[in-house]
Enzyme design. Structure first.
Site, PDB file in Angstrom:
ATOM      1  N   LYS A 125       0.857  -1.193   0.000  1.00  0.00           N
ATOM      2  CA  LYS A 125       0.000   0.000   0.000  1.00  0.00           C
ATOM      3  C   LYS A 125       0.883   1.229   0.000  1.00  0.00           C
ATOM      4  CE  LYS A 125      -4.410   1.019   0.242  1.00  0.00           C
ATOM      5  NZ  LYS A 125      -5.591   0.230  -0.125  1.00  0.00           N
ATOM      6  N   ASP A 165      -6.941   4.358  -4.638  1.00  0.00           N
ATOM      7  CA  ASP A 165      -7.633   4.225  -3.355  1.00  0.00           C
ATOM      8  C   ASP A 165      -8.272   5.609  -3.146  1.00  0.00           C
ATOM      9  OD1 ASP A 165      -7.623   2.153  -0.904  1.00  0.00           O
ATOM     10  OD2 ASP A 165      -7.549   4.151  -0.038  1.00  0.00           O
TER      11      ASP A 165
END
Ligand code: GLU
Length: 450
Positions: A125, A165
């Site tokens: 991430k 995201d």
């Protein structure tokens, strides 16, 4: 369990001030207790001690010039957490709340989520504390280029494949891809969520929301229920929320709420999806504009509902879909939902429910789909995008959507079967955590101490 407590203590001491990460780690580690007790190999190979440490953490500076010619400085992050199952895979979040602890929690969740999909993808991430809100298109482009001018050396189609995201959609992916291509002279599937014109997959945009509703469908089918004609609450108004609402309509449900950082809409007639898309996807406007076009709906600004917590979750419903952000649904909200007869909570966002809210849902045995299982549709279709890029093929919308539906069914079955194996048949938190962990842990053992 003393052993797990000790690991947790060590984590808190050596990675201070990472509250969201402790929250995500604690939830998983507690669920692993029955597995660790039954199968000694995980303790012997120190899998828990190893899995909580990212394989690599990249922190970097991002300098860029705003429209006034002034220098701006932001933080950049990429955490390459675990590559036992495949290249690191996970989104990039651009939001002022981003810090090392937030990225670490998201990366940690991603490991298990990606494992649950059954596809060959590791967990990672990244992101930045850059706030895209109110920035011009040129500022967004300059920021994305500056961000990629460092990140490019760490990623690659078979190394680490970022995606979007919160705050990162097709536009940002486009600017980052352009810079990656220029710097590396490679046209490869290094990012997913690309535009359909040049390597993106059909149904990627819809995938997280659609997948979340497919998950709810399978969870409810297991107790002989459906979403047809049911009132549903949705929070958020980004990509995940919009396509959750769309799929709810496909299944005959009635989604009546959505929200953004400034307030919420309650539309008893059902959220006007075309209007929502126009405001959020095309015009990037606040939800307060919604009532101008649909005066019968009710807009409540956040300042009002924060006082009395008369928020999205206070309206009676059959099912709730938190699709905004972490910790958006607390214990008060959970109690209110249950009091109002809510039978299903299915998470489109990452870790949207606080730990005490999760405990209550599990204790009451409602149909509760934790984010790492229920929102895995996005990353799954990202992997399908990688597969299409690698084979230089393009699949139809129906092909991708059918595969997505199958993957979500499989995730539900895996979590449910694992929950039954450990004698807590309705506990999909336990089922998802153990199933995801086991897959990664077994691969780590087989690949040796690396
Ligand atoms: N950001 C999404 C998630 O939380 C998608 C990640 C991806 O497609 O790589 O799973």
């Amino acid at each position: 369990m003393e052993y797990i407590k000790e690991i947790f203590k060590y984590l808190k001491r050596t990675s201070p001030a990472q509250n969201e990460f402790y929250q995500a780690a604690e939830e998983i580690l507690i669920s692993l207790k029955p597995l660790i007790e039954k199968y000694p190999q995980y303790k012997k190979h120190k899998i828990i001690e190893r899995i909580v440490e990212p394989e690599r953490q990249i922190l970097f500076r991002v300098n860029w010039l705003d429209d006034n010619g002034e220098i701006q400085v932001n933080k950049g992050f990429r955490i390459e957490f675990n590559s036992a199952l495949g290249p690191y895979k996970g989104g990039l979040r651009f939001h002022p709340s981003v810090n090392a602890g937030v990225i670490k929690f998201l990366g940690f969740e991603q490991i298990f989520k990606n494992a649950l999909t059954g596809l060959q993808i590791g967990g990672g991430k990244g992101g930045s504390d850059f706030d895209p809100k109110g920035k011009s298109d040129n500022e967004i482009m300059r920021f994305c280029q500056a961000f990629m001018s460092e990140l490019f050396r760490h990623i690659g189609a078979s190394t680490d494949v970022p995606a979007g995201d919160i705050g990162v959609g097709a536009r940002e992916i486009g600017y980052m891809f352009g810079m990656y291509k220029k710097l590396t002279n490679k046209y490869e599937g290094v990012l997913t969520g690309k535009s359909l014109n040049w390597g993106g997959s059909l149904a990627r945009k819809e995938a997280t929301g659609y997948g979340c509703v497919y998950f709810a469908k399978y969870m409810l089918a297991d107790c002989g229920e459906t979403l047809k004609d049911k009132k549903c609450l949705v929070s958020g108004s980004g990509n995940v929320a919009i396509y959750t609402i769309e799929k709810l309509y496909h299944l005959g449900a009635l989604p009546i709420t959505c929200s953004d950082s400034r307030g919420m809409i309650l539309d008893e007639e059902g959220i006007d999806l075309d209007l929502l898309k126009e405001l959020k996807e095309n015009k990037r406007l606040s939800l307060s504009e919604y009532t101008k076009f649909k005066p019968s709906a009710k807009y409540t600004p956040i300042a009002e509902y924060e006082k009395g917590r008369n928020n999205v979750w206070s309206t009676p419903c059959y099912a709730a879909f938190p699709c905004a952000t972490q910790n958006e649904l607390n214990i008060k909200d959970a109690k209110k939902l249950l009091e109002n007869g809510c039978k299903c909570v299915c998470e489109g966002a990452n870790m949207p429910s606080t730990p005490d809210a999760v405990d209550l849902f599990v204790e009451r045995k409602i149909a509760y789909g934790p984010g790492k299982a229920a929102n895995a549709g996005g990353v799954s279709v990202s992997q399908l995008e990688m597969a299409q890029n690698a084979s230089m093929l393009k699949w139809t919308f129906e092909e991708v959507d059918t595969k997505l539906d199958g993957i979500m069914e499989n995730i539900f079955q895996t979590a449910s079967t694992t929950a039954k194996e450990f004698n807590e048949p309705s506990n999909l938190v336990l089922g998802a955590n153990i199933a995801g962990f086991r897959k990664v842990a077994d691969a780590m053992i087989e690949q040796g101490l690396v």
